[in-house]
Design a protein around this motif. Structure first.
Motif, PDB file in Angstrom:
ATOM      1  N   LEU A 122       0.809  -1.230   0.000  1.00  0.00           N
ATOM      2  CA  LEU A 122       0.000   0.000   0.000  1.00  0.00           C
ATOM      3  C   LEU A 122       0.836   1.271   0.000  1.00  0.00           C
ATOM      4  O   LEU A 122       0.311   2.350  -0.238  1.00  0.00           O
ATOM      5  N   ARG A 123       2.130   1.143   0.286  1.00  0.00           N
ATOM      6  CA  ARG A 123       3.051   2.304   0.361  1.00  0.00           C
ATOM      7  C   ARG A 123       2.493   3.382   1.293  1.00  0.00           C
ATOM      8  O   ARG A 123       2.374   4.539   0.939  1.00  0.00           O
ATOM      9  N   GLN A 124       2.108   2.938   2.488  1.00  0.00           N
ATOM     10  CA  GLN A 124       1.608   3.880   3.507  1.00  0.00           C
ATOM     11  C   GLN A 124       2.439   3.722   4.771  1.00  0.00           C
ATOM     12  O   GLN A 124       3.071   2.678   4.968  1.00  0.00           O
ATOM     13  N   SER A 125       2.390   4.742   5.661  1.00  0.00           N
ATOM     14  CA  SER A 125       3.106   4.578   6.934  1.00  0.00           C
ATOM     15  C   SER A 125       2.214   3.834   7.913  1.00  0.00           C
ATOM     16  O   SER A 125       0.984   3.934   7.851  1.00  0.00           O
ATOM     17  N   PRO A 126       2.862   3.110   8.846  1.00  0.00           N
ATOM     18  CA  PRO A 126       2.061   2.381   9.840  1.00  0.00           C
ATOM     19  C   PRO A 126       1.327   3.338  10.786  1.00  0.00           C
ATOM     20  O   PRO A 126       1.790   4.442  11.020  1.00  0.00           O
ATOM     21  N   ASP A 127       0.206   2.873  11.301  1.00  0.00           N
ATOM     22  CA  ASP A 127      -0.575   3.658  12.259  1.00  0.00           C
ATOM     23  C   ASP A 127      -0.080   3.288  13.665  1.00  0.00           C
ATOM     24  O   ASP A 127      -0.272   2.157  14.118  1.00  0.00           O
ATOM     25  N   SER A 128       0.551   4.234  14.350  1.00  0.00           N
ATOM     26  CA  SER A 128       1.180   3.900  15.634  1.00  0.00           C
ATOM     27  C   SER A 128       0.144   3.541  16.696  1.00  0.00           C
ATOM     28  O   SER A 128       0.426   2.769  17.608  1.00  0.00           O
ATOM     29  N   ARG A 129      -1.082   4.062  16.568  1.00  0.00           N
ATOM     30  CA  ARG A 129      -2.115   3.721  17.560  1.00  0.00           C
ATOM     31  C   ARG A 129      -2.482   2.246  17.452  1.00  0.00           C
ATOM     32  O   ARG A 129      -2.635   1.540  18.445  1.00  0.00           O
ATOM     33  N   VAL A 130      -2.596   1.766  16.204  1.00  0.00           N
ATOM     34  CA  VAL A 130      -2.940   0.349  15.987  1.00  0.00           C
ATOM     35  C   VAL A 130      -1.807  -0.536  16.517  1.00  0.00           C
ATOM     36  O   VAL A 130      -2.046  -1.552  17.175  1.00  0.00           O
ATOM     37  N   LEU A 131      -0.561  -0.125  16.249  1.00  0.00           N
ATOM     38  CA  LEU A 131       0.590  -0.911  16.724  1.00  0.00           C
ATOM     39  C   LEU A 131       0.635  -0.963  18.239  1.00  0.00           C
ATOM     40  O   LEU A 131       0.888  -2.016  18.833  1.00  0.00           O
ATOM     41  N   ARG A 132       0.379   0.184  18.888  1.00  0.00           N
ATOM     42  CA  ARG A 132       0.397   0.217  20.365  1.00  0.00           C
ATOM     43  C   ARG A 132      -0.657  -0.731  20.947  1.00  0.00           C
ATOM     44  O   ARG A 132      -0.410  -1.455  21.900  1.00  0.00           O
ATOM     45  N   GLU A 133      -1.836  -0.712  20.332  1.00  0.00           N
ATOM     46  CA  GLU A 133      -2.922  -1.569  20.832  1.00  0.00           C
ATOM     47  C   GLU A 133      -2.570  -3.060  20.642  1.00  0.00           C
ATOM     48  O   GLU A 133      -2.789  -3.873  21.541  1.00  0.00           O
TER      49      GLU A 133
END
Ligand code: GSH
Length: 223
Positions: A122-133
């Protein structure tokens, strides 16, 4: 010879590979990126998901990791992985479902999307909120592994079973993607190290997913 269509970080394919190896069933690996939606792949599995196991000589195709594992459990006697009494077999299947569904939904699935698919496809940056959860929820799952290992030698009972393979397959992908913090989880960590040291695990640990590199401890069998 069976042909296994998969990509290196598919946890369901890893579970199937561990089972095939434990049972001594040979297979060839075929790289499949399900998000590319190849027509030939959809012809084998209309669900469009890996793993798919195909045997060209007999024209047999098996799909869905749980159906595949049950097929080999019923057709290959060596190293039974859904064994024991009817209650013990129910416990194995309960834990396989827990890791395939809940661990994947809470941890592996979000990590694969944020750290693999967004980067490679997708060539997008990761969502840090999703990663934290996901990293918060992984602790809940590892506490449960700690609890089980406090009460039994293996996750579902006295012997290694498909429950251990399903859980280790999910955890290994999360670990590759930097999602596992073992601190405070000594029981889970020791159990995973034993699994990681089995010959069936070795080929998985040496594979890499394109440009995505695992943390240095990932393939070490004493870390
Ligand atoms: N219930 C299925 C789940 C398989 C699954 O979700 N596979 C993922 C890869 S880990 C997939 O192919 N997703 C489609 C995609 O990424 O487009 C099984 O156990 O085999």
């Amino acid at each position: 010879m069976w042909q296994l269509y998969q990509f290196p970080l598919c946890p369901f394919s890893r579970k199937v590979r561990l089972l095939l190896s434990e049972k001594g069933v040979g297979y060839e690996l075929y790289r499949e990126n399900p998000w590319e939606e190849r027509d030939e792949f959809f012809a084998m599995n209309p669900a469009g998901r890996t793993p798919v196991l195909h045997e060209p000589q007999r024209g047999t195709t098996l799909t869905d990791s749980r159906a595949i594992c049950e097929y080999f459990e019923e057709t290959v006697d060596r190293n039974p992985m859904i064994n024991g009494t009817v209650l013990q077999r129910a416990e194995i299947r309960r834990l396989v479902a827990l890791f395939d569904e809940n661990f994947f939904g809470d941890v592996t699935g979000p990590l694969l999307l944020e750290r693999m698919k967004k980067r490679l496809v997708l060539r997008q940056s990761p969502d840090s909120r999703v990663l934290r959860e996901a990293m918060r929820l992984v602790h809940e799952h590892l506490y449960y592994v700690d609890y089980l290992i406090d009460h039994r030698p293996w996750l579902a009972g006295p012997t290694i079973s498909l429950a251990d393979l399903a859980a280790a397959a999910q955890i290994s992908v999360a670990d590759y993607l930097g999602g596992i913090d073992w601190s405070g989880h000594e029981q889970a960590r020791s159990w995973y190290l034993v699994l990681k040291s089995r010959p069936s695990f070795r080929p998985l640990l040496s594979e890499r997913m394109d440009v995505i590199q695992p943390p240095s401890h990932y393939a070490e069998v004493d870390a």
